[in-house]
Structure formats: C-alpha cells, structure tokens
Design an enzyme around this catalytic site. Structure first.
Site, PDB file in Angstrom:
ATOM      1  N   CYS A1546       0.816  -1.208   0.000  1.00 13.89           N
ATOM      2  CA  CYS A1546       0.000   0.000   0.000  1.00 13.89           C
ATOM      3  C   CYS A1546       0.850   1.259   0.000  1.00 13.89           C
ATOM      4  CB  CYS A1546      -0.946   0.011   1.195  1.00 13.89           C
ATOM      5  SG  CYS A1546      -2.305  -1.147   1.003  1.00 13.89           S
ATOM      6  N   ALA A1547       2.058   1.160   0.521  1.00 14.51           N
ATOM      7  CA  ALA A1547       2.965   2.308   0.529  1.00 14.51           C
ATOM      8  C   ALA A1547       4.036   2.179  -0.528  1.00 14.51           C
ATOM      9  CB  ALA A1547       3.612   2.463   1.908  1.00 14.51           C
TER      10      ALA A1547
END
Length: 1579
Positions: A1546-1547
């Site tokens: 997600c990052a």
C-alpha cells in the site's frame, strides 16, 4: 562553558520537552514538542515523512524477526482512505481513555489552587542559600503544571508566580534552578495562554534573551527557546523590541535540527506582526536568515522563507532597505530556492511568496535588478513558465497546484525587471533601469533569448486574458529597449508576424493597444525586414480591419472575433486582479492608490488612433489592394482552389468521377507539393486561399455544402467518396517527391492546427462563483444541491392555447439540469389531457406523487443513507455462499431474457441509488453526450418527442443545453465581455414555453436513418463504416457554417479518420492494382503503413482552454461548461490531449467528486495516474474474498456493489492485509481467472486439443499473442465441449462489471484485450475485415487474398466478359479453390456451421465470395454479438460505457491496463525514493538499480506484482506511481545474506537487506518476487 554547553549530536527524534533527569515530568502532554512549523502557512507539502505504524508510534521499524519474503500491509490503515473499520474500535478506546484522563484532571484540579499557593509561598520564603528547597518547589510546580488545566489557574495566581519565576530564571549561579524555572514558564504558557502578557510585563522576555545570548548551558538555552516560542505567539511586538530575533538566531548553529525549528518558529511568530516603523530589530536578522536558507531541512527553510517574505513586505516601500536586503544575499538564496533544479523544495504558497518577494525587490531596487540579471534569472523563470502545462497531456512533473497564480507572479517579476516604455510613476527608478540596460545590452539580449520563445508559446497555447496581457507587456518592453541589431537577432528564430496576427484576433482593447505598439516599434526599427512578413501573415490586414472592418468582410481570416473570457466580477471572493483594470494587473508600483486603479489608462480612441497612425506611415496603397497586396503563393493556392472546386462541380454535373480522375490527381498533387514545398506558407495565406473548403468539398463529393443529405444522395456518391479518399490518402501517405522531408499528411495537419488556433473563438467562461453552498432546486427533481440555483419564471407563450399557464411564480432551477429534464418537470403541470376537465395548475401538481417531488429540504441536505452508514463496515456476505444459488438463478434468468431485450433494456437504466447526502446516481444507458438527470415520473411512451419549446428573450433554446449553458450562450452571442453575478444568479429569468409540433429528431439522426444502406447495396460499408458517418451535416450546432473553423474541423476529422483507416486505404490501392492486373503476385498485396502519431491531431490551444474550463469552480458537470466543450469532445475528441480527455471523462462519468483529489496532486501525467485518486471523495466498502474462489467472490461483490458509487477494498480470508495492495492483486487475480482455458470466452481457447497442449506446457492461460477477442458461438449452439453458452454470457456480464468498476475506482487491470475488442465492444464501432488483423493476422491474410481473387473475377467479368480466361486467374497460389478442401465451417471451430443443414458442403470457386462473407460475419458480427451485448450490459450497470468513446483503442488500453512497458533505465533514479538508511549512492541501492535494469519483461512484471500488487504500472509509468516506489534498509536480526526482501504494497515500500554482493541480492530478490506471491501478512 561546562558539559551542558556541548552540542548534542543530530538525531531524527523530536526535541525532548524536558530535562531527562526530571523523570516525573516525562509524562507532560505538552505541545512544546510539536512541529513548530505547523502554526504558519501550512501546506500539504510540509507533511512529515511516512513512518510505518507501530504500537509506540515511533520511527519505522524495518527489522524482521524471521527470514522470509512476505508482503506487509501494516501501518497503512490511515494512509489512503482515512480510518478503516478496525479504527472505529481504536477511536472508541481512545475516547474512553480521554474521559478517564479528564476525570482524573478534574479531581486533581480541586486541590491545585492550594498547591500553587503552597509552592508560591515556598519559593518566596526560600533564600538563595536554600538551593534544595527552591529545586523541590520548582520541581513540584512543573509537575502540577504538567497535569493541571486552565481552570486551575487565575490571572492573580499567574501574576504572583511570574516575578518569582523570572527571578529564578536569572539565577546564574545554579543552572538547575534556571532550567526548572524556565520550564515552568514554558508549561505556564501552555496551560494558561494569557500568562504571556503577565510574564512579559515582569521582564520574562529580556531574561530569556539574556540566557540565550549567554548560552552557558545548552539545555537551558533549549528550554529558553521553547519558552520564547510560546510567548511570541501572543506577544510578538514585545519579543521584537526585546531583541528576541537576534537572541534566538545568534547561536542557532549549536542546536539540533528540531531545536532550530523551534527557534525559527519564534521568528515566524514575530515576523507575522512586524511594525511599520522601527525596522532595525528585524533588519539586523536578515544576514542570519539568509544563511539559514542554505540549510538542508525543508521545514526549517520554509520557516526562514516566511520570515524573509514578511520582512520584504514590510520594507517594500523603502528603497534603502531593499538595497540592504540585496547586499545580504537574499536574492541569491531566493533565486536558488525557486530554481526547479534545486535540491531543496518548498511548498507552493512559499514558492509563490518567494517569487513575489523578488517582484517587490526588483520594483524598488536597481541593485536587485542588476543582481537578478547577473544571476541569469531569465533561465530559471523560463523553466517555470515551461511547466505551465504547455505539453497538454504529456508528463509535467514540475507543475504544482495554484500554478496560474505562480505564473502571474513570474510575469510580474519579468515586468519588474524591465522598465516601462514611458515611465510616469517613479521616473528615477525607470531612468536607472533604462541606464542599466543601455550599458548592458548583452544581458538584455540573453534575457530575451531565454524568455521570448516561451512567452510566445504561452500566449499561443490559449492562455487566459491576464496571462496573455502580461506576456505581451514583457514582449513590448523587450522590443522597445532592444537595439535594432540585437532585436533582429532576437526575432530571427521566431515568427513574430504570425504571432501578432493571432493576437489581433482578440478583441480586448488592452491587448490590441500593446499589439499595435509592438507593430509600430518593429516598423520603426526594422521596417524593411517586417513589411513583407506583415503582409504575408496578415498583420496589415488586421490593422486595417481596426479602422475599416467593412473592407475586410470578404476575408476568410477572422479579425476582431477572438476568444473573450467572461468573468463574474461581483463575487466577494474573486481575486483582486480580476476586479482591477488590466492596466494595473501587472503593475508593480507600490505607491498606486486604489482609486487610481479604478481608472483605465487606455483612452477611448487610442486603439483607433494608433492603427490610423501605423496605416498612414507604413502601409502603402498597394499593400492594401485586395489583388496587388497578395503574395505569389497565395495567388497560386487560390488558383488551385478554384480549379479543384470547378472539377468537383463538373463531376457532380456529369455523374462521372472516372472522367476527371487524372485532373483531380494532378491538381491534388500540385496542392500537396506546394504545401510541402520550400516556400513557406503562412497561416493567413493558407486560410485566405480557400484551399481548405475546396479539399473538403472534394473529399465529400460536394455533399459537405448541402443542407441535407438523403439516402439516395449518399448511396449514389459513396463509391466516389471512397475513391477520393483512396486517391487523396495515397498522396498524403507517401513521399511522392524526393525533396519532401516530412509526410504530406503531417504537413497538412500542422497547417490545419495553426489555422484552427488562429480562427477559433470558443470562449472560456470563468464563473468565479462564490463559496459552495447548499440550495434547494425545485426543478427538475426537487432536491438539495451543493451549488447556487437559478431563479426562473415559466411563462406561457401569448399565442399558446393548448397548454395550461404555469402560475406558481418564481421557482429555483438546478443550473445543470437540461432543458429536456425541465420539460419533463413542466409537462405534467401544463399539459391538457383529452377528455379531462380543466384543472388548476395547483391541483395538477398535487396529483404528482413520488419520492423525488416529496423530498423535504432537511432530508435532501442532511439525511444520511443506509449505504453510507454501512460503508465502513466489513461485508460479510461472502460467508453466506448459499446465496450463490439465487444469484445463479437470477443470472440465468437475465441471460435468458437478454436475447429479447434491447441493450438499453438489459441494464437497470433509471434506477436510482443514493450514495451520499443529497446526491443521487442515475445509471442510464442512453447514448447522449451530456449527463442528464430526469425524474422517472416524467418518462412516458412518447418521450421521444419534444413536447415543449423554450424561449429566452425571444430566442428558441437548444433542447440539449442545460439552463446554465443556455443563459451563458445567450451572453456569448450578445458579445458581452463580462457576465455580472447579479444578472446570472440574482435576476429572474423569464422562460417562455409553447407546445412543440416537430418530432424530436436531430439532423444527424435523420441522416443516419436515411443512410442505413444495407451491405448488399453499399459494399463499402463492409470495408469502411467510417464513410457512413463522415457526412453528418450538423457538426456544431452553434457554429456558423460560413466560418473557416467549420471547414477546418471537418477536414481535420476527415484526415483523422483517414489516418485510422490508412491500412485499408493503402491496401485497397494495392488490391485495385491486383484486380486490374498491374500486379499478379498475392504476396505483393502486403503494404507498409507509415506511422503518424495520434498526438499530431491534438490542438494545444483548445486543450489549454478545456483545461482552464474544467478548473473553473463551476465545472460541477459537463453541463456547467460552455456547449462547445461537449460538442467538440463528442465529434472531435482527437483535438484534446489524453490527460484533458481523462479529466473530462471522469467529470462526465462520475462527477466532480473523483476529479477534485486527482487535480490536487502534483502529478499531471494522465488520467488515473494516482491509482487511489477516488479515495478522498467517495465512501469505501471492504469486502472479504477467498483466494480459492476468486470469480465467485468477484460475482458476489459485483452483485452487491456494481451499481453503487463506493470504492471497493479487498481483504482476503485468513489474511491480515487490506488496502490498496491486496485490492490491486485481487483485480489482477480476477483478470487471470478470466483468461484461463476452458471458459469458452476467447479465441484461442479451443477447449479440447489446445487445452491439452497448454496443460502439457504448464500454461493455464489462453494463448493470444495479438490480444483477447471473443470466441464465436453459433446461434444454434447451446453447449460446446461441456461449456454452457449461458455460462459464457454470465462471465461476460461479470467481466463488464469488473472492468467498469476497476476503471471507476482507478485500479490497474491485467487484461490484454485486442485492438478490435476495444473498437467493437467499448467504442461501439463496426468492425471490418481489416480489423481481424489485430487478433488473427493469419486468418485475415487468407481472407483478403480470397477477396482479391473475387474482386478480380468481378472486374474481368464486367470489363472483358471473358469467363474462360478467368479460370486460370482464379487459382489460389497455384491451387484450385476446390483442392483446398474448405467446407462451410468456421475455421478453427468445427461446431460452428456457416450454413444450415447437417452436411457441410465444400467451398468452390462459385461460392467463394459467400464463404468469405460468412466467415467474416461469424468472426466479427453474429458469432460474438451476444457476448458483446452481455459485456456492455454488465459495464453499463456501473456507469454508461458511452463516456469512453472519446478515447482511441490504444488509449483505452492505457486507461484500463496502465503502461505496457514497465520502466526505462533512465527513469529509475528520477522516480524512486531512498529512505531510512539508504541514499542514491548506497552500494545496495546501486546494485538494486542495476538488477532492475537487467530484468526481462516477465521479471519486471513479477517485481511490480510483488511491490505494488499489480504487474503493470499506472498510466504515466513510474512517475505516476503514488506513493513513490521507496527503497528502505531492512535491519536484519541475523546475517543479512540469509534474509529476504519484504514489502508494504500500500505504501510501495521495498524493505531491502544490505546484501554483501549484487549476485546474492539478485538471487534473493528473484526468489522473493517469484515465491513471495499469494498472501499478505505482517513482516
């Protein structure tokens, strides 16, 4: 200085709020440790670096307790969409803990007053000898202040404590006492903010400054800084007068970065309230502040920049002070910061503020001007202007939010650097600047070389009026102050004449006067050079038109008809620049009064007088003569145009194209040779020659100029039209002359683009509307809207007798509702039904029932839907898999009915889903360009007819317009420069209505119906459906057909279509040669098609206009923009860049919600470049899926959420990961499931031997090198190889839903659709035999060769009539057709019979044509039509597929599937971030980049899948990946070489251990990306 004074080592930790020895105070919840920069000029760019979440909330922990390659989603819960479902529990616990703390504080505060009295008494009684007693009292005081509240203190108590604390803060003999006293002062300001004034009155500020200047003990000094930061918030003037600025800056280098931030925050607080007098205290700090601008800490630099910006603002009227600022190096440091290549980046407001400071310095100081010139400021400003999105759809990473304001500041700076041509404000300053430029001509020359080209480009790109005026002002000054020789060199590489001709099309008098001044100056200095070019480019004609417009009525080139920007100037929030006259828009004089700015400096007749002067002095009679003033090339083009027009008329009269074919070819060849010749042709000459209209008339065979085209006319001219496209295309797509350098088609397109930019006058309407507010719109749906409403009075026409009179007075109308929707509201109220007694309008309205009209204001504005309330809850429906049975039955029933329903009926059109307060989603499949909101109650069987006609001020309104567009269009036609706010929103608009008689049928629909020629009659339709739609008469409803814009648009549309079908056109030429016997070998039918990039059809000016229009505050929908936006987008989408069309698509399909966050990002690379751009605007829904049942999960998900505007997030069963990464992987897995063999969906999946072979090779995916295309299914086949056709239809419905939902949510798919799939299924265009090339090149090669044999047979029979001779020519590659053993079965599909009957007859020479026709029909038409409709029906359940028709096939692939190529080697360093132990020069990073460069295509896909969750990058590539791909060091508990990389998808974080060698890193990385797929766990 003792040990306390030693400098502490730098640390990434925040500065501690207390002395560590006092352990009891470590629990102080003080704000003193907060980032000081957040109190001033906050910007989203100044957010702290991302840290992986953890229980302690500290720095990111990249350690791994086990050696394994797993993907982590920890720490991401709030990074994307705000709080997740699991956060609700955490919030509840936090509130519970806060309540406990408050209760504890309340109980503690009851005794705080007595404690303070006791402590105060102890402090006053203790003498200097009793050190321990003072320390004990101060320690207790700090502890009490740490937990007490403001109610525990009073002004009297603080007033008693203040002198005692100040006294002990001065006690130099004991540093512990000083430290505790100053800490108590800090805590006191925290708890009781009003104590700042009392402490200041008792001398606390001088005492703290004295300690800072002494700096004997570092921890004491640090505490002094914190105390001063608190006091300076309320007492900035007292701090300034006490010398606090110099005190905090004097030894700032001794402190750590976090402490330096505190110090600078103090200076910011003081500088925000600088006095108008007494400048010495803050001017003394300028040298120190300028030095601090070199610091590497961004937050520190931003705070320093704020201080200097405030100081410049305060002294901008004092030239001496400005000179002092220059001497201290401020200009050098500020120039370095605004350089786009600077390593230090600052937020956009500060960036713009720095440029503004340079403007003030250059306006009031010659020293500043000289310094800026010597620093080559023009190079830096050029780069800033070049990032003004001039690329129109290309990547522009330097563009930032609010860039228009930034550009205006740059233009102000450029204006300030050059003196006014006639200075009448500050004479001495103007003279000093003139003297400097006169003595330094080389600097001015260098300045012009950098700036002039980009200024011409900005104006030519369609910049708004203010930017255009600012650019022209600078150009005027450059021309005025440059010497003749330098000016000639400066203009040598620019076409200033053409530029000025384009400027004269604008009718704003400020712009015209500057343009005339430039013309006069050029003629004064370089008359011989520019007289001929002014004639060639039409400048003299434009000047003459200003004086005698009647003399120029015969000109095709437009004069005084340019774009005007309608601006609402009466809104309170509008920028000051808007309300000021253009004379002052870029005025840098600091002494101008407001009253002076209300008066225009341009006199009433100044434009006329200056034009008259230029004509009298420089323009001879011969130049103005309509014949003698023409250039040779213009006369030549005019003669060609006349010849071509006469030939077209003659061919139409003779009905014989072949007779004139040679003459046509010769004339066209001459035209193309002239256009592509060495002699330049200006835009004026190109337009004025009439060559565009002649070419359009030729290509259309004369149909273009006719008002209506019947079916007979179309069918009788179609053959000629196709032949003309072949002839013209053959000339344009080949380099017929050896001297030709560029493709003739490309040259013609460029000239047409320049011509269009010169003649178009589509207006940009900037509303400058007030702040968004909720209002209630009675019409058409009776609901709350988030924008102002129009006041309308419906009035029956005086001559109307068949309708009721609507007598309910003034009603509020949604400005974005179409007139069709208003008609639906009004018809029920005013129509008179037969055999019904006459009723009052009030009675009729009461009979209308339904939730839409009964919606109360409170419910519409404040109600929260059930769906929204559940948007944060976990979807647990997947656990109830017994619902699959009902779902299956429902899908089967839907499939069964699909054959009987029309495509529009196959979806739930008209169904309303409430997804947010006061907003409704209408899922409609009507093929309309605009978004329509119509009440279901208004629908009836005769909806296809217009029931009412509307008139505004006597003029009939276009039914397709919205109410807002109708009013704006009327203002445009009235040529109003300014549309007042009161007239738009305050005025009551009288809308007259009357009954309609004409059926609701547009000219284009009538034409298409009349032209529905069957394939048997018009055989060209089988090959090129493009020709069937090229002659739609109404290209633009509001455009005058006599306008050259009309001709240019038509020709561009024809050429764009020609470029699309160039393969067909060139193949037809080659086939004709084969048919006529010119070539005999079938291998010679192959053609090489030249490549012409599609972006050559993009018009930069129109793209910029559309971008400006969509950025307007009132662009809530397509209906909030001028009509030309939707009309051009529907008919000429190729004119706009890809990025602009992506924004328009999202606005039209989803509304403004999904555009706002995307436009706020710095990324401008193309539409869903940020894969999570919808997150900030729409609610989200989590869904639990099972990896073992991906398609079942997808079906359940779409069943529940396909029709709702919610962002879907995926969480896998028995896994902890959730968020963007798992969701992207889910879509990837679904795509792979759809491509598996055995589903019967795609060509190449033969479900028998091919399946067995694929299993033998280990592949479960359909092998389709050219892309996926639906597998043909016969209409009589229900089951094939165990696959039910009904299941295939279900899968296509689901596929349509998944594709649409992924597009709506901004997810990247991994579906390699073929070009033909996009063209047929999504764009809705008819396929031809040539389109088979995109998915089955072997099949189409054979079919085309068969078709060539068929056409040769027909040609010989027609021309020669020799059947016997043909038998020899009919052999296919020396083989008889009968010997090929072909039967009437679709090749590759033994169960697909092409003819009826149980026995499959063999193909012979006689029925070869029938065989080819049936194979083509089965492949691209009847065999796949039901699958196509199923896909479209599923897609339309999410949003109408029609909105995608503005893209090309290649763009659709990019939009859906991202970039095909993962990355280029030179991109890696530019778009990858290194953090937490790694830098770009770290050895592991160097090894990683080398490994990534060595990856093959499949390894790149696996790497992306591992790191991001998707195997493909979003549109724009690595530059568009958001968050950026970040490489951080993974701290391993054991030996690094034994550990594996891990990621946070997600990052986009890759945690990479510091391996000992490149080989070991590559081994571990490849193992991780291949074996680490398929699960999300904590790492």
């Amino acid at each position: 200085m003792g040990n306390r004074g030693q400098k502490r080592p730098e640390s990434v930790e925040e500065f501690p709020a207390d002395k560590r020895a006092c352990s009891s105070l470590e629990f102080r919840p003080s704000s003193s440790s907060n980032s000081p920069g957040q109190t001033h000029m906050n910007s989203p760019n100044s957010a702290p670096d991302f840290h992986e979440g953890g229980q302690d909330g500290g720095e990111m922990d990249t350690s791994s307790s086990a050696s394994g390659s797993v993907r982590s989603e920890e720490g991401e819960k709030d990074s994307v969409y705000g709080s997740c479902d699991s956060d609700d529990l955490a919030d509840g616990e936090l509130r519970f803990n806060r309540d406990i703390l408050r209760d504890f504080q309340r109980r503690r505060s009851s005794g705080d007053h007595s404690k303070f009295k006791k402590i105060l008494a102890s402090l006053m009684e203790a003498d200097e000898v009793d050190v321990s007693g003072v320390l004990a009292a101060l320690t207790e005081l700090c502890e009490v202040l740490s937990f007490c509240t403001e109610s525990s203190l009073s002004s009297l108590t603080v007033d008693s404590l203040a002198p005692v604390l100040v006294k002990h803060a001065k006690q130099e003999s004991n540093p512990d006492i000083m430290l505790l006293a100053i800490r108590a002062i800090t805590y006191l300001c925290d708890v009781f903010p009003r104590s700042s004034g009392l402490l200041s009155r008792h001398g606390a500020i001088p005492a703290l400054c004295e300690r800072l200047l002494a700096i004997e003990y570092l921890d004491v000094a640090e505490q002094c800084l914190q105390a001063l930061e608190k006091i300076s918030r309320d007492q900035p003037l007292a701090c300034l007068q006490s010398g606090a600025i110099m005190a905090v800056l004097n030894y700032i280098d001794f402190f750590s970065t976090s402490v330096q931030r505190v110090a600078l925050s103090t200076v910011v607080n003081i500088c925000n309230k600088l006095p108008s007098e007494c400048t010495e205290p803050f001017m003394l700090a300028v040298p120190s502040l300028c030095n601090l601008l070199q610091n590497e800490d961004r937050q520190l630099v931003e705070n320093v920049a704020i201080c200097l910006i405030k100081i410049v603002e305060r002294v901008c009227t004092l030239p001496e002070m400005l000179n002092d600022l220059c001497m201290h190096g401020l200009i050098q440091q500020a120039t370095h910061l605004i350089d786009l290549n600077s390593r230090t980046t600052v937020s956009q407001p500060i960036y713009t503020g720095l440029i503004g400071s340079l403007v003030k310095l250059a306006s009031g100081s010659v020293v500043a001007v000289r310094t800026l010139f010597e620093l080559n400021i023009s190079s830096i400003l050029k780069d800033i202007l070049c990032s003004y999105d001039l690329s129109h759809g290309m990547v522009s990473v330097n563009t930032v939010d609010g860039h228009c304001n930034q550009v205006c500041e740059v233009l102000k700076l450029l204006n300030a650097l050059l003196p006014a041509p006639a200075g009448d404000q500050d004479v001495q300053m103007v003279l000093d600047k003139e003297s400097f430029l006169a003595n330094q001509p080389d600097l001015l020359q260098k300045f012009g070389n950098y700036i002039l080209p980009v200024l011409l480009q900005v104006v030519g790109s369609g910049a708004n009026l203010y930017v255009c005026y600012g650019c022209l002002s600078i150009i005027n000054k450059l021309v005025y102050f440059s010497k003749s020789d330098n000016l000639l060199e400066l203009l040598n590489n620019t076409n200033i004449s053409s530029f000025l001709a384009g400027v004269f099309t604008r009718k704003e008098h400020h712009v015209l006067i500057i343009a005339l001044q430039i013309v006069e100056t050029l003629l004064q200095k370089l008359s011989d050079t520019f007289i001929n070019s002014f004639v060639k480019e039409g400048v003299f004609f434009a000047v003459d038109a200003l004086l005698t417009p009647e003399n120029c009525s015969q000109l095709k080139f437009p004069v005084l008809s340019g774009t005007h920007i309608s601006i609402d100037t009466n809104q309170k929030h509008a920028a000051k620049e808007v309300s000021r006259c253009l004379c002052y828009a870029f005025d840098n004089d600091q002494f101008s009064l407001v009253s002076e700015m209300e008066t225009c400096k341009v006199e009433k007749d100044s434009v006329h007088n200056l034009a008259k002067h230029i004509r009298a002095k420089y323009m001879t009679t011969e130049l103005l003569n309509s014949e003698k003033g023409l250039t040779d090339v213009l006369q030549k083009l005019r003669s060609f145009s006349t010849v071509l027009t006469d030939l077209v008329d003659a061919s139409m009269h003779d009905h014989n194209f072949t007779q004139h074919e040679e003459k046509f070819y010769f004339t066209l060849h001459q035209i193309i040779t002239t256009l592509n010749g060495r002699e330049t042709i200006s835009t004026f000459e190109f337009i004025e020659s009439g060559i565009v209209k002649s070419l359009v008339n030729y290509l259309s065979n004369g149909l273009y100029i006719r008002e209506k085209v019947g079916s007979y006319s179309l069918s009788s001219h179609c053959d000629n039209v196709e032949k003309r496209f072949e002839v013209f295309g053959g000339l344009l797509l080949s380099l017929s002359e050896p001297l030709m350098e560029n493709l003739p088609l490309s040259v013609l397109i460029q000239k047409l683009q320049h011509a269009l930019s010169s003649v178009e006058n589509f207006p940009v309407i900037l509303s400058h509307a007030s702040k968004q507010r909720n209002s209630f719109a009675t019409v058409p749906n009776g609901r709350c809207v988030s924008h102002p409403c129009l006041k309308v009075r419906f009035t029956r026409d005086e001559a109307e007798t068949s309708l009721y009179d609507y007598s309910e007075g003034i009603v509020t109308v949604d400005p974005f509702s179409s007139l069709e929707a208003i008609e639906g509201f009004l018809w029920r109220k005013v129509s008179i039904k037969r055999n019904d007694p006459r009723k009052s309008v009030f009675q009729a309205s009461n009979e209308i029932k339904g939730p839409i009209f009964q919606l109360p204001l409170e419910a519409g504005c404040q109600g929260k839907s059930h769906d929204l309330m559940e948007s944060e809850s976990m979807s647990s429906e997947f656990s109830d898999m017994q619902e699959d049975k009902d779902s299956s039955q429902s899908a089967t029933e839907s499939t069964r009915n699909l054959r009987e329903m029309t495509p529009n009926e196959a979806i739930s059109s008209g169904e309303t889903h409430t997804v947010s307060a006061g907003k409704e989603l209408h899922v409609s499949s009507e093929p309309d360009v605009k978004m329509k909101t119509q009440s279901p109650e208004c629908c009836s069987d005769d909806d296809a007819l217009v029931k009412l006609l509307f008139y505004l001020e006597g003029k009939q309104l276009n039914q397709d317009l919205t109410m807002y567009q109708a009013i704006i269009q009327q203002q445009i036609e009235a040529e109003d420069e300014i549309i007042p706010s009161g007239k738009l929103w305050g005025q009551v608009h009288n809308l007259t209505y009357r009954a309609a008689v004409e059926p609701k049928q547009t000219h284009s629909q009538e034409f298409l119906q009349n032209s529905s020629v069957s394939a048997k009659v018009g055989t060209f339709l089988q090959h090129a459906p493009f020709f069937a739609n090229i002659f739609v008469p109404e290209l633009l409803a509001e455009l005058d057909k006599s306008s050259p814009t009309y001709d240019i648009l038509f020709l561009l549309r024809s050429l764009e279509g020609m470029n699309k079908i160039k393969y067909y056109l060139m193949f037809r030429q080659r086939m004709n040669a084969f048919v006529e016997g010119t070539i005999d070998n079938l291998d010679d039918l192959k053609v090489a098609v030249p490549v012409l990039p599609e972006n050559e059809f993009v018009n930069s000016k129109l793209t910029e206009k559309l971008e400006q229009q969509m950025q307007d505050h009132f662009a809530m929908s397509v209906g909030g923009m001028p009509l030309w936006c939707s009309q051009l987008m529907a008919l000429y989408p190729f004119l706009f860049g890809f990025e602009a069309r992506c924004k328009y698509f999202r606005l039209a399909a989803f509304g403004p919600l999904q555009v706002q966050l995307n436009s706020s990002l710095h990324n401008t690379s193309g539409a869903p470049s940020d894969r999570r751009h919808t997150a900030g605007a729409l609610p989200r829904k989590k869904f639990l899926v099972c990896r073992d049942r991906i398609l079942d999960s997808a079906a359940q998900m779409m069943k529940l959420h396909a029709c709702h505007k919610v962002v879907l997030e995926v969480e896998y069963s028995e896994e902890v990961g959730t968020g963007l990464g798992p969701t992207l992987e889910f879509y990837t897995l679904v795509c792979h499931e759809f491509q598996k063999t055995g589903l019967g969906m795609w060509r190449g999946d033969y479900t028998s031997s091919a399946l067995w072979e694929s299993l033998q090779t280990g592949s479960e995916m359909v092998v389709s090198p050219s892309g996926l295309f639906p597998r043909p299914w016969s209409s009589t086949t229900i089951t094939s190889n165990g696959i039910e056709f009904s299941d295939v239809i279900k899968q296509f419905v689901l596929l349509g839903q998944v594709v649409a939902k992924a597009l709506q949510d901004g997810r990247v798919l991994d579906l390699p659709f073929s070009k033909a799939f996009y063209k047929l299924v999504i764009l809705g265009q008819e396929l031809t035999m040539c389109d088979i090339q995109s998915f089955d090149p072997e099949l189409v090669t054979v079919l085309l060769e068969f078709q060539a044999l068929i056409d040769r047979k027909r040609y010989i029979e027609t021309v020669c009539g020799e059947k016997s001779k043909f038998d020899i020519d009919m052999r296919y590659r020396n083989t008889n057709i009968e010997d090929l053993s072909l039967d009437f079965v679709l090749p590759g599909y033994s169960d697909y019979a092409l003819t009826s009957g149980s026995d499959h007859k063999m193909v012979t020479t006689a029925d070869l044509e029938e065989y080819v026709s049936l194979v083509v029909d089965a492949t691209i038409n009847t065999g796949i039509s039901r699958q196509v409709e199923a896909f479209r029906s599923g897609f339309n359940q999410v949003f109408p597929i029609k909105h995608l028709q503005i893209f090309t096939e290649a763009e659709l692939e990019k939009l859906l599937c991202g970039e095909r190529d993962s990355w280029a080697c030179n991109e890696l360093l530019d778009y990858i971030k290194f953090d937490h132990g790694y830098t770009a020069s770290s050895p592991p990073v160097i090894d990683l980049l080398e490994i990534m460069q060595e990856f093959d295509h499949e390894q790149q896909r696996a790497f992306l899948q591992f790191v991001t969750g998707a195997p493909r990058l979003p549109p724009g590539g690595l530059a568009s990946l958001n968050p950026k791909l970040t490489i951080v060091q993974k701290h391993c508990s054991k030996w690094a070489d034994a550990d594996l990389p891990s990621v946070m998808t997600c990052a986009n974080y890759l945690k990479l251990p510091p391996y000992s060698s490149k080989e070991r890193m590559k081994e571990k990385l490849l193992y991780a990306i291949t074996e680490g797929q398929g699960s999300f766990h904590l790492s």
